[in-house]
Scaffold this active site. Structure first.
Site, PDB file in Angstrom:
ATOM      1  N   LYS A  29       1.047  -1.253  -0.136  1.00 62.40           N
ATOM      2  CA  LYS A  29       0.499   0.089  -0.014  1.00 62.40           C
ATOM      3  C   LYS A  29       1.091   1.544   0.149  1.00 62.40           C
ATOM      4  O   LYS A  29       1.111   1.824  -1.027  1.00 62.40           O
ATOM      5  CB  LYS A  29      -0.550   0.551   1.077  1.00 62.40           C
ATOM      6  CG  LYS A  29      -1.726  -1.287   1.319  1.00 62.40           C
ATOM      7  CD  LYS A  29      -2.859  -1.954   0.072  1.00 62.40           C
ATOM      8  CE  LYS A  29      -4.028  -2.508   0.578  1.00 62.40           C
ATOM      9  NZ  LYS A  29      -3.750  -4.322   0.830  1.00 62.40           N
ATOM     10  N   LYS A  73      -7.991   1.160   4.328  1.00 63.71           N
ATOM     11  CA  LYS A  73      -8.426  -0.458   4.125  1.00 63.71           C
ATOM     12  C   LYS A  73      -6.467  -0.482   5.322  1.00 63.71           C
ATOM     13  O   LYS A  73      -6.250   0.675   5.689  1.00 63.71           O
ATOM     14  CB  LYS A  73      -8.098  -0.894   2.903  1.00 63.71           C
ATOM     15  CG  LYS A  73      -6.962  -0.084   2.437  1.00 63.71           C
ATOM     16  CD  LYS A  73      -6.978  -0.435   0.480  1.00 63.71           C
ATOM     17  CE  LYS A  73      -6.133   0.670   0.024  1.00 63.71           C
ATOM     18  NZ  LYS A  73      -6.672   0.208  -1.702  1.00 63.71           N
ATOM     19  N   ARG A  97      -5.157  -5.143 -12.859  1.00 63.01           N
ATOM     20  CA  ARG A  97      -3.791  -5.662 -12.126  1.00 63.01           C
ATOM     21  C   ARG A  97      -2.679  -5.477 -13.636  1.00 63.01           C
ATOM     22  O   ARG A  97      -2.805  -5.989 -15.001  1.00 63.01           O
ATOM     23  CB  ARG A  97      -4.184  -6.694 -11.477  1.00 63.01           C
ATOM     24  CG  ARG A  97      -2.732  -7.505 -11.846  1.00 63.01           C
ATOM     25  CD  ARG A  97      -0.940  -7.295 -11.041  1.00 63.01           C
ATOM     26  NE  ARG A  97      -1.881  -6.967  -9.974  1.00 63.01           N
ATOM     27  CZ  ARG A  97      -1.995  -7.179  -9.049  1.00 63.01           C
ATOM     28  NH1 ARG A  97      -2.274  -8.941  -8.938  1.00 63.01           N
ATOM     29  NH2 ARG A  97      -2.438  -7.398  -7.299  1.00 63.01           N
ATOM     30  N   ARG A 112     -10.113  -6.562 -12.446  1.00 62.56           N
ATOM     31  CA  ARG A 112     -10.599  -7.627 -11.466  1.00 62.56           C
ATOM     32  C   ARG A 112     -12.257  -6.444 -11.193  1.00 62.56           C
ATOM     33  O   ARG A 112     -12.542  -5.256 -11.077  1.00 62.56           O
ATOM     34  CB  ARG A 112     -10.545  -7.507 -10.442  1.00 62.56           C
ATOM     35  CG  ARG A 112      -9.485  -8.600 -10.692  1.00 62.56           C
ATOM     36  CD  ARG A 112      -7.998  -8.124 -11.182  1.00 62.56           C
ATOM     37  NE  ARG A 112      -7.135  -6.994 -10.256  1.00 62.56           N
ATOM     38  CZ  ARG A 112      -6.838  -6.815  -9.352  1.00 62.56           C
ATOM     39  NH1 ARG A 112      -5.928  -8.315  -9.227  1.00 62.56           N
ATOM     40  NH2 ARG A 112      -6.077  -6.547  -9.371  1.00 62.56           N
ATOM     41  N   ARG A 128     -15.876  -3.903  -4.456  1.00 61.71           N
ATOM     42  CA  ARG A 128     -13.824  -5.003  -4.024  1.00 61.71           C
ATOM     43  C   ARG A 128     -14.653  -4.994  -5.706  1.00 61.71           C
ATOM     44  O   ARG A 128     -15.187  -6.294  -5.915  1.00 61.71           O
ATOM     45  CB  ARG A 128     -13.685  -5.466  -3.275  1.00 61.71           C
ATOM     46  CG  ARG A 128     -14.426  -4.420  -1.471  1.00 61.71           C
ATOM     47  CD  ARG A 128     -13.671  -5.526   0.045  1.00 61.71           C
ATOM     48  NE  ARG A 128     -14.506  -6.940  -0.396  1.00 61.71           N
ATOM     49  CZ  ARG A 128     -14.598  -7.547   0.968  1.00 61.71           C
ATOM     50  NH1 ARG A 128     -13.771  -7.808   1.433  1.00 61.71           N
ATOM     51  NH2 ARG A 128     -15.461  -8.662  -0.260  1.00 61.71           N
ATOM     52  N   ASP A 165      -1.532  -2.326  -9.626  1.00 63.49           N
ATOM     53  CA  ASP A 165      -3.110  -2.277  -8.755  1.00 63.49           C
ATOM     54  C   ASP A 165      -3.352  -0.608  -9.824  1.00 63.49           C
ATOM     55  O   ASP A 165      -3.191   0.101  -8.925  1.00 63.49           O
ATOM     56  CB  ASP A 165      -3.631  -2.271  -7.769  1.00 63.49           C
ATOM     57  CG  ASP A 165      -3.621  -3.950  -7.386  1.00 63.49           C
ATOM     58  OD1 ASP A 165      -3.229  -4.047  -8.558  1.00 63.49           O
ATOM     59  OD2 ASP A 165      -4.281  -4.225  -6.466  1.00 63.49           O
ATOM     60  N   GLU A 199      -1.761   0.322  -6.069  1.00 59.52           N
ATOM     61  CA  GLU A 199      -0.782   0.070  -4.745  1.00 59.52           C
ATOM     62  C   GLU A 199      -0.072  -1.107  -5.735  1.00 59.52           C
ATOM     63  O   GLU A 199      -0.320  -0.800  -7.057  1.00 59.52           O
ATOM     64  CB  GLU A 199      -1.869  -1.156  -4.463  1.00 59.52           C
ATOM     65  CG  GLU A 199      -2.859  -2.241  -3.492  1.00 59.52           C
ATOM     66  CD  GLU A 199      -3.739  -2.548  -2.428  1.00 59.52           C
ATOM     67  OE1 GLU A 199      -2.222  -3.970  -2.656  1.00 59.52           O
ATOM     68  OE2 GLU A 199      -4.364  -2.663  -1.978  1.00 59.52           O
ATOM     69  N   ASN A 248       2.433  -3.977  -5.796  1.00 60.70           N
ATOM     70  CA  ASN A 248       1.801  -5.068  -5.547  1.00 60.70           C
ATOM     71  C   ASN A 248       4.059  -6.113  -5.869  1.00 60.70           C
ATOM     72  O   ASN A 248       4.192  -6.382  -6.991  1.00 60.70           O
ATOM     73  CB  ASN A 248       1.636  -6.472  -5.849  1.00 60.70           C
ATOM     74  CG  ASN A 248       0.139  -6.088  -5.430  1.00 60.70           C
ATOM     75  OD1 ASN A 248      -0.750  -5.781  -4.585  1.00 60.70           O
ATOM     76  ND2 ASN A 248      -0.691  -5.436  -6.430  1.00 60.70           N
TER      77      ASN A 248
END
Length: 319
Positions: A129, A164, A214, A229, A237, A277, A285, A287
């Site tokens: 994050k 979050k 993604r 997604r 979400r 993301d 984000e 990752n």
């Protein structure tokens, strides 16, 4: 093994419980095996140090793309980690004390000549994050704090926000909230553990309806397609783990611009396989621990993303 082959040591969650149709580590193992590399599976919890030398309890591994039986293991033994090996560090979050200890052991392996993917120092440095905020010009308005009042003021300022924790994955404990939400106080108490832990607030992006994209970076360069997604039903979400539907799309110009901002730094830090993301026009984000979506994108567009990754790994091993 061929003259150019080497050991692939994989640190991952239990291989018997993965879903091979969606597991990116499995795609990497299939590609490594196809290229003639020897696979060594590290028993979960099997990393250690022996007189300053990184060691692992491993078993020879063979894989096949068959949901009825996708792996076989040989006899367990202890091996030293070092030159002539590439180590895939693919354990899922949380990045807790045990994860950090394993990453420290892999730094010792790296110092002894192993190629560790991704670089263990980067794994320790980059909370997924917070790492996005190293590129603030790519991100939506964001606030990170332990203080509930600071986060509440942010929600009031923007009208609607997503809250979050810093250490979640798969959409776990993500809240969409408004300033007039009667549950806002308890949400903040829960996320900050009554002021003892950091939480992140981000302006709500309505573009999430079109998907949380993604984008995969291989050695700093983006794959030409992303996996959006898309939230389903009454769920906001998009995470696949939260029931989101995956839909492949070509990268937009904005997607490529974001990748161009982040990619060079990831390459410089030895982060060979990274997932960005992106919601709408904003990075949310970065990752680095165990990015996914290889299998879905390969299937939809006839790609071989793990092949690109192993081109990069083999080039580094040859160097």
């Amino acid at each position: 093994m061929t003259a150019r082959s080497f050991d692939i040591v994989v640190v991952m969650d239990p291989i018997g419980s993965i879903k091979i149709a969606k597991d990116s580590t499995f795609a990497m193992l299939l590609e490594a095996q196809r290229r003639g590399h020897r696979l060594l599976y590290v028993r979960p919890g099997g990393l250690g140090l022996r007189d300053g030398q990184a060691v692992a309890k491993v078993a020879p591994l063979t894989v096949r793309d068959d949901p009825e039986g996708w792996f076989a293991l040989g006899a367990w033994s202890w091996v030293e980690l070092g030159a002539g090996q590439a180590v895939l560090m693919r354990k899922d979050p949380p990045v807790d004390a045990e994860y950090l200890h394993d990453a420290q052991i892999l730094t010792v392996a790296q110092q002894n000549g192993a190629l560790v993917v991704n670089d263990p120092q980067g794994l320790r440095d980059y909370n997924e994050k917070l790492a996005a905020l190293l590129f603030p010009h790519c991100c939506p308005p964001t606030r990170v704090s332990r203080e509930a009042e600071v986060l509440k003021a942010f929600v009031r300022e923007h009208g609607e926000a997503v809250l979050k924790p810093l250490d979640g994955m798969g959409g776990h404990s993500i809240f969409r909230t408004r300033a007039d939400d009667p549950n806002l106080n308890v949400i903040l108490e829960t996320l900050t553990r009554h002021g003892r832990g950091l939480a992140l607030a981000q302006r709500y992006l309505p573009e999430i309806r079109d998907g949380d994209k993604r984008i995969l970076l291989v050695d700093g360069e983006p794959v030409d397609y992303c996996l959006a997604r898309i939230p389903q039903g009454d769920e906001f979400r998009g995470n696949l783990a939260a029931g989101g539907r995956g839909e492949g799309r070509p990268l937009s110009e904005r997607d490529r611009w974001i990748a161009a901002q982040v990619g060079p730094e990831m390459k410089r830090r030895g982060m060979l396989f990274v997932g960005l993301d992106v919601i709408g026009d904003y990075l949310t984000e970065v990752n680095v621990t165990s990015p996914t979506c290889i299998r879905e994108l390969d299937a939809q567009f006839g790609l071989n993303i793990a092949g690109r990754l192993f081109d990069a790994i083999e080039a580094r091993m040859a160097a």
